[in-house]
Write a protein that holds these residues in place. Structure first.
Motif, mmCIF file in Angstrom:
data_model
loop_
_atom_site.group_PDB
_atom_site.id
_atom_site.type_symbol
_atom_site.label_atom_id
_atom_site.label_comp_id
_atom_site.label_asym_id
_atom_site.label_seq_id
_atom_site.Cartn_x
_atom_site.Cartn_y
_atom_site.Cartn_z
ATOM 1 N N GLY A 58 57.622 -52.487 2.971
ATOM 2 C CA GLY A 58 56.295 -51.715 2.610
ATOM 3 C C GLY A 58 55.249 -52.946 1.484
ATOM 4 N N VAL A 59 53.567 -52.415 1.820
ATOM 5 C CA VAL A 59 52.842 -52.828 0.896
ATOM 6 C C VAL A 59 51.851 -52.031 0.301
ATOM 7 C CG1 VAL A 59 52.762 -54.801 2.593
ATOM 8 C CG2 VAL A 59 51.170 -53.165 2.532
ATOM 9 N N HIS A 60 51.113 -53.034 -0.721
ATOM 10 C CA HIS A 60 50.025 -51.646 -1.199
ATOM 11 C C HIS A 60 48.825 -52.366 -1.137
ATOM 12 C CE1 HIS A 60 49.148 -48.726 -5.049
ATOM 13 N NE2 HIS A 60 48.729 -48.902 -3.915
ATOM 14 N N PRO A 61 48.178 -51.980 -0.387
ATOM 15 C CA PRO A 61 46.916 -52.417 0.011
ATOM 16 C C PRO A 61 45.952 -51.239 -0.751
ATOM 17 C CG PRO A 61 47.053 -51.706 2.185
ATOM 18 C CD PRO A 61 48.819 -51.142 1.058
ATOM 19 N N ARG A 62 45.043 -52.539 -0.819
ATOM 20 C CA ARG A 62 43.684 -51.624 -2.155
ATOM 21 C C ARG A 62 43.928 -50.466 -1.017
ATOM 22 N NH1 ARG A 62 38.775 -50.425 -2.681
ATOM 23 N NH2 ARG A 62 37.391 -51.378 -3.723
ATOM 24 N N GLU A 63 43.414 -49.192 -1.547
ATOM 25 C CA GLU A 63 43.488 -47.875 -0.805
ATOM 26 C C GLU A 63 41.969 -47.709 -0.462
ATOM 27 O OE1 GLU A 63 45.209 -45.244 -3.789
ATOM 28 O OE2 GLU A 63 46.737 -46.465 -4.630
ATOM 29 N N SER A 64 40.946 -48.019 -1.355
ATOM 30 C CA SER A 64 39.562 -47.864 -0.333
ATOM 31 C C SER A 64 38.992 -46.250 -0.277
ATOM 32 C CB SER A 64 39.836 -48.961 0.780
ATOM 33 O OG SER A 64 39.519 -50.456 0.221
ATOM 34 N N LYS A 65 39.414 -45.564 -0.442
ATOM 35 C CA LYS A 65 39.297 -43.980 -0.482
ATOM 36 C C LYS A 65 38.221 -43.237 -1.068
ATOM 37 C CE LYS A 65 44.201 -42.758 1.114
ATOM 38 N NZ LYS A 65 44.352 -42.875 1.916
ATOM 39 N N GLU A 66 37.849 -44.057 -2.370
ATOM 40 C CA GLU A 66 36.715 -43.637 -2.763
ATOM 41 C C GLU A 66 35.742 -43.051 -2.499
ATOM 42 O OE1 GLU A 66 38.016 -46.919 -3.560
ATOM 43 O OE2 GLU A 66 36.254 -47.881 -3.057
ATOM 44 N N ALA A 67 35.024 -43.498 -1.344
ATOM 45 C CA ALA A 67 33.940 -43.433 -0.142
ATOM 46 C C ALA A 67 34.169 -42.297 0.259
ATOM 47 C CB ALA A 67 33.433 -44.750 0.302
ATOM 48 N N THR A 68 34.685 -41.361 0.504
ATOM 49 C CA THR A 68 34.975 -40.310 1.390
ATOM 50 C C THR A 68 35.779 -38.978 0.391
ATOM 51 O OG1 THR A 68 36.869 -41.102 2.469
ATOM 52 C CG2 THR A 68 34.494 -40.900 3.294
ATOM 53 N N GLU A 69 36.713 -39.529 -0.619
ATOM 54 C CA GLU A 69 37.732 -38.530 -0.532
ATOM 55 C C GLU A 69 37.325 -37.154 -1.634
ATOM 56 O OE1 GLU A 69 40.401 -40.492 -3.596
ATOM 57 O OE2 GLU A 69 39.051 -42.002 -4.909
ATOM 58 N N HIS A 70 36.322 -37.262 -2.161
ATOM 59 C CA HIS A 70 36.141 -36.517 -2.765
ATOM 60 C C HIS A 70 34.182 -35.346 -2.160
ATOM 61 C CE1 HIS A 70 37.954 -37.580 -6.340
ATOM 62 N NE2 HIS A 70 37.686 -38.511 -6.230
ATOM 63 N N LYS A 71 34.630 -35.821 -0.747
ATOM 64 C CA LYS A 71 33.179 -35.440 0.285
ATOM 65 C C LYS A 71 33.545 -34.127 0.587
ATOM 66 C CE LYS A 71 29.849 -39.627 0.581
ATOM 67 N NZ LYS A 71 29.289 -40.276 1.163
ATOM 68 N N PRO A 72 33.148 -32.929 0.608
ATOM 69 C CA PRO A 72 33.940 -32.186 1.514
ATOM 70 C C PRO A 72 33.683 -32.142 3.183
ATOM 71 C CG PRO A 72 32.247 -30.830 -0.240
ATOM 72 C CD PRO A 72 32.233 -32.610 -0.252
ATOM 73 N N VAL A 73 34.422 -31.095 3.795
ATOM 74 C CA VAL A 73 33.998 -32.417 5.077
ATOM 75 C C VAL A 73 32.580 -31.539 6.297
ATOM 76 C CG1 VAL A 73 34.917 -31.479 7.718
ATOM 77 C CG2 VAL A 73 36.796 -32.017 6.024
ATOM 78 N N GLU A 74 32.478 -31.926 6.922
ATOM 79 C CA GLU A 74 30.726 -32.462 7.249
ATOM 80 C C GLU A 74 31.099 -31.594 8.510
ATOM 81 O OE1 GLU A 74 26.932 -33.514 6.151
ATOM 82 O OE2 GLU A 74 27.867 -34.259 4.542
ATOM 83 N N VAL A 75 30.431 -30.439 9.091
ATOM 84 C CA VAL A 75 30.509 -30.489 10.267
ATOM 85 C C VAL A 75 28.999 -30.923 11.535
ATOM 86 C CG1 VAL A 75 30.209 -28.553 12.613
ATOM 87 C CG2 VAL A 75 30.641 -28.203 10.221
ATOM 88 N N LEU A 76 30.124 -31.831 12.455
ATOM 89 C CA LEU A 76 28.964 -32.950 13.282
ATOM 90 C C LEU A 76 27.971 -32.154 14.417
ATOM 91 C CD1 LEU A 76 28.005 -35.973 13.903
ATOM 92 C CD2 LEU A 76 29.725 -35.179 16.202
ATOM 93 N N PRO A 77 27.056 -31.896 14.325
ATOM 94 C CA PRO A 77 25.876 -31.032 15.742
ATOM 95 C C PRO A 77 26.574 -31.454 16.264
ATOM 96 C CG PRO A 77 24.971 -32.219 14.018
ATOM 97 C CD PRO A 77 26.061 -33.006 13.580
ATOM 98 N N LEU A 78 26.033 -30.643 17.421
ATOM 99 C CA LEU A 78 27.073 -30.322 19.170
ATOM 100 C C LEU A 78 26.748 -31.424 19.683
ATOM 101 C CD1 LEU A 78 26.934 -26.813 20.926
ATOM 102 C CD2 LEU A 78 29.306 -28.467 19.988
ATOM 103 N N PRO A 79 27.122 -32.291 19.840
ATOM 104 C CA PRO A 79 26.574 -33.581 20.818
ATOM 105 C C PRO A 79 25.912 -33.178 22.337
ATOM 106 C CG PRO A 79 28.855 -33.175 21.396
ATOM 107 C CD PRO A 79 28.992 -32.278 20.438
ATOM 108 N N ALA A 80 25.279 -33.808 22.851
ATOM 109 C CA ALA A 80 24.394 -33.755 24.262
ATOM 110 C C ALA A 80 25.938 -33.872 25.248
ATOM 111 C CB ALA A 80 23.350 -34.895 24.561
ATOM 112 N N ARG A 81 26.579 -34.547 24.874
ATOM 113 C CA ARG A 81 27.387 -34.545 26.485
ATOM 114 C C ARG A 81 29.041 -35.558 25.759
ATOM 115 N NH1 ARG A 81 26.325 -38.305 31.495
ATOM 116 N NH2 ARG A 81 25.539 -36.547 32.572
ATOM 117 N N VAL A 82 29.426 -35.012 25.916
ATOM 118 C CA VAL A 82 31.437 -35.281 25.894
ATOM 119 C C VAL A 82 31.605 -35.710 27.253
ATOM 120 C CG1 VAL A 82 31.151 -33.775 23.662
ATOM 121 C CG2 VAL A 82 32.463 -33.175 26.663
ATOM 122 N N PHE A 83 32.667 -36.686 26.369
ATOM 123 C CA PHE A 83 33.306 -37.260 27.407
ATOM 124 C C PHE A 83 34.851 -37.335 27.191
ATOM 125 C CE2 PHE A 83 29.218 -39.439 26.883
ATOM 126 C CZ PHE A 83 29.442 -40.200 27.898
#
Ligand code: SF4
Ligand code: SF4
Length: 436
Positions: free
Chosen positions: A7-32
């Motif tokens: 295995g390896v230990h790459p830079r984790e790079s999680k700091e941008a989102t690890e402390h951000k609560p989950v937000e709900v994306l507004p409903l899309p007009a069309r789904v595929f």
């Protein structure tokens, strides 16, 4: 600390989102919604153009021993059932396009119920019809993994909360925000398998999740285990090795050593399917990377175009070098942000040009790929065989045991695209097998 070999230990790079609560994306007009977004046979369409659907209405029924049901992720009208390229494989297949009516009216079958008296057969059938698949990325139908054959007795259930891919934080947020619901899902699975040894495995770079899950699981008898942060700790075979010191044989499955592995997000989906009869039509995913203005964790309807997610995150902040569905190690690069989110989309990663420009050099026989390989393979030898067209010899050298984790390519100072070559060779061998 519990871990595995290689295995390896790459830079984790999680700091941008690890402390951000989950937000709900507004409903899309069309789904595929592709009818093939899981391991196994595609589901078979049960609707046609012009049909009205509600959120959670069945649109594709499982078609085969290993398959998964597919459901509408918004209410509205079926605009088409079209033959479109699959977002990840490029192979054409049926995709249900639904125009949203903006009301998000749930299907009448979705309601709270008492599942405590369900038989095991009823639970498996409920999971089959709810379209729950592994949410860690592989999208293997969950009902199938939870009903192993009698000759493969299971004594251990491992719940994967490692999220070892750099950048991704969706599972981390789920463990912090919905620990009790995850534990309820784990209880359903452990009851189904009849196992008492249940471990919730979390890497030590998420101490808050270890604490939250330990406390949520305290009364159930399940144990949260801290594992050393090392990629690919969340891969099934490495997780089993680290937690219970068992080795899955070459070509074998976790059930061959008495284990079943399920992801924390899958546990939550199992709980929702049983308690609310709510099929899997949405998931939490991380939108992140150096070319995204405002990275976020988002709850997203399956089938939503990726560009909607990017727009909700403020758009691109730099010229896009690579758009990846998943993480940087095992994710799959796509050529457009018009592709839809799938059940297995654990993240959307956008790299800038600087991160993706590199030149491949000749192998210097340094052996770093061998040290890094968690499967004990010799990537440099495999690559040589493949380049010389000796695919049968590569097979004999256990090419099929490669889990495509990317550790070898990450470690390679010559920047050789090893995994790319391994994937190509595996698909060629599979095509040869189909012809025989
Ligand atoms: S050979 Fe396969 S399993 Fe080994 S490090 Fe490379 S990608 Fe991972
Ligand atoms: S890490 Fe790269 S350069 Fe070193 S032996 Fe392996 S393939 Fe060759």
């Amino acid at each position: 600390m519990l871990t595995f070999r290689g295995g390896v230990h790459p830079r984790e790079s999680k700091e941008a989102t690890e402390h951000k609560p989950v937000e709900v994306l507004p409903l899309p007009a069309r789904v595929f919604i592709p009818l093939s977004q899981h391991t196994g046979a595609p589901s078979s369409p049960v609707i046609k153009k012009g049909d009205p659907v509600k959120t959670g209405t069945l649109i594709g029924e499982p078609a085969g021993r290993i398959s998964a049901a597919t459901h509408a992720s918004v209410s509205g009208t079926v605009a088409d059932v079209a033959d479109l390229p699959h977002p990840l494989t490029g192979r054409r297949g049926p995709t249900v396009i639904v125009d949203s009516d903006g009301t998000d009216t749930p299907d009448g079958a979705i309601k709270e119920r008492d599942y405590s008296r369900f038989t095991n057969e009823q639970i498996v059938e409920a999971l089959r019809l709810s379209g729950v698949v592994g949410l860690g990325g592989a999208a293997f139908p969950t009902y199938f993994k939870l009903a192993p054959p009698k000759e493969k007795p299971i004594d251990t259930l491992l719940i994967n909360g490692c999220e070892c891919e750099p950048f991704l934080t969706a599972d981390h947020r789920l463990m912090l925000e919905q620990p009790a619901e995850i534990v309820e899902g784990v209880a359903i699975m452990s009851r189904l398998l009849g196992v008492k040894n249940v471990l919730i495995a979390i890497e030590d770079n998420k101490p808050d999740a270890v604490k939250t899950m330990s406390s949520a699981a305290a009364s159930s008898g399940f144990k949260a285990r801290k594992l050393k942060t090392r990629y690919p700790q969340g891969a099934e075979k490495q997780l089993i090795k680290a937690c219970v010191r068992r080795e899955v044989p070459s070509g074998g499955l976790p059930m061959d050593v008495g284990c079943v592995v399920q992801n924390v997000g899958t546990a939550l989906a199992v709980r929702d399917a049983l308690r609310f009869n709510r099929p899997l039509y949405e998931r939490v995913t991380t939108v992140t990377g150096p070319a995204v203005k405002e990275p976020k964790n988002l709850r997203v309807r399956v089938g939503t175009p990726v560009k909607n997610l990017i727009e909700f995150c403020g758009g691109y902040s730099a010229e896009v070098g690579k758009l990846i569905m998943g993480g940087p190690m095992m994710g799959i690069a796509v050529s457009t942000d018009e592709v839809p989110v799938l059940k297995g989309t654990s993240g959307v990663l956008v790299l800038d040009r600087a991160a993706t420009v590199f030149k491949e050099h000749d192998c210097i026989r340094c052996g770093r790929c061998i040290e890094a390989c968690p499967m004990g393979l010799a990537p440099q030898c495999l690559n040589n065989l493949i380049r010389r067209g000796k695919l049968e010899q590569a097979r004999a050298e256990h090419l099929k045991d490669c889990i495509e984790c990317g550790c070898c390519a990450y470690a390679c100072p010559a920047k050789i695209r090893l995994v790319h070559h391994f994937k190509y060779a595996k698909s060629e061998l599979a095509a040869m097998e189909r012809k025989q």
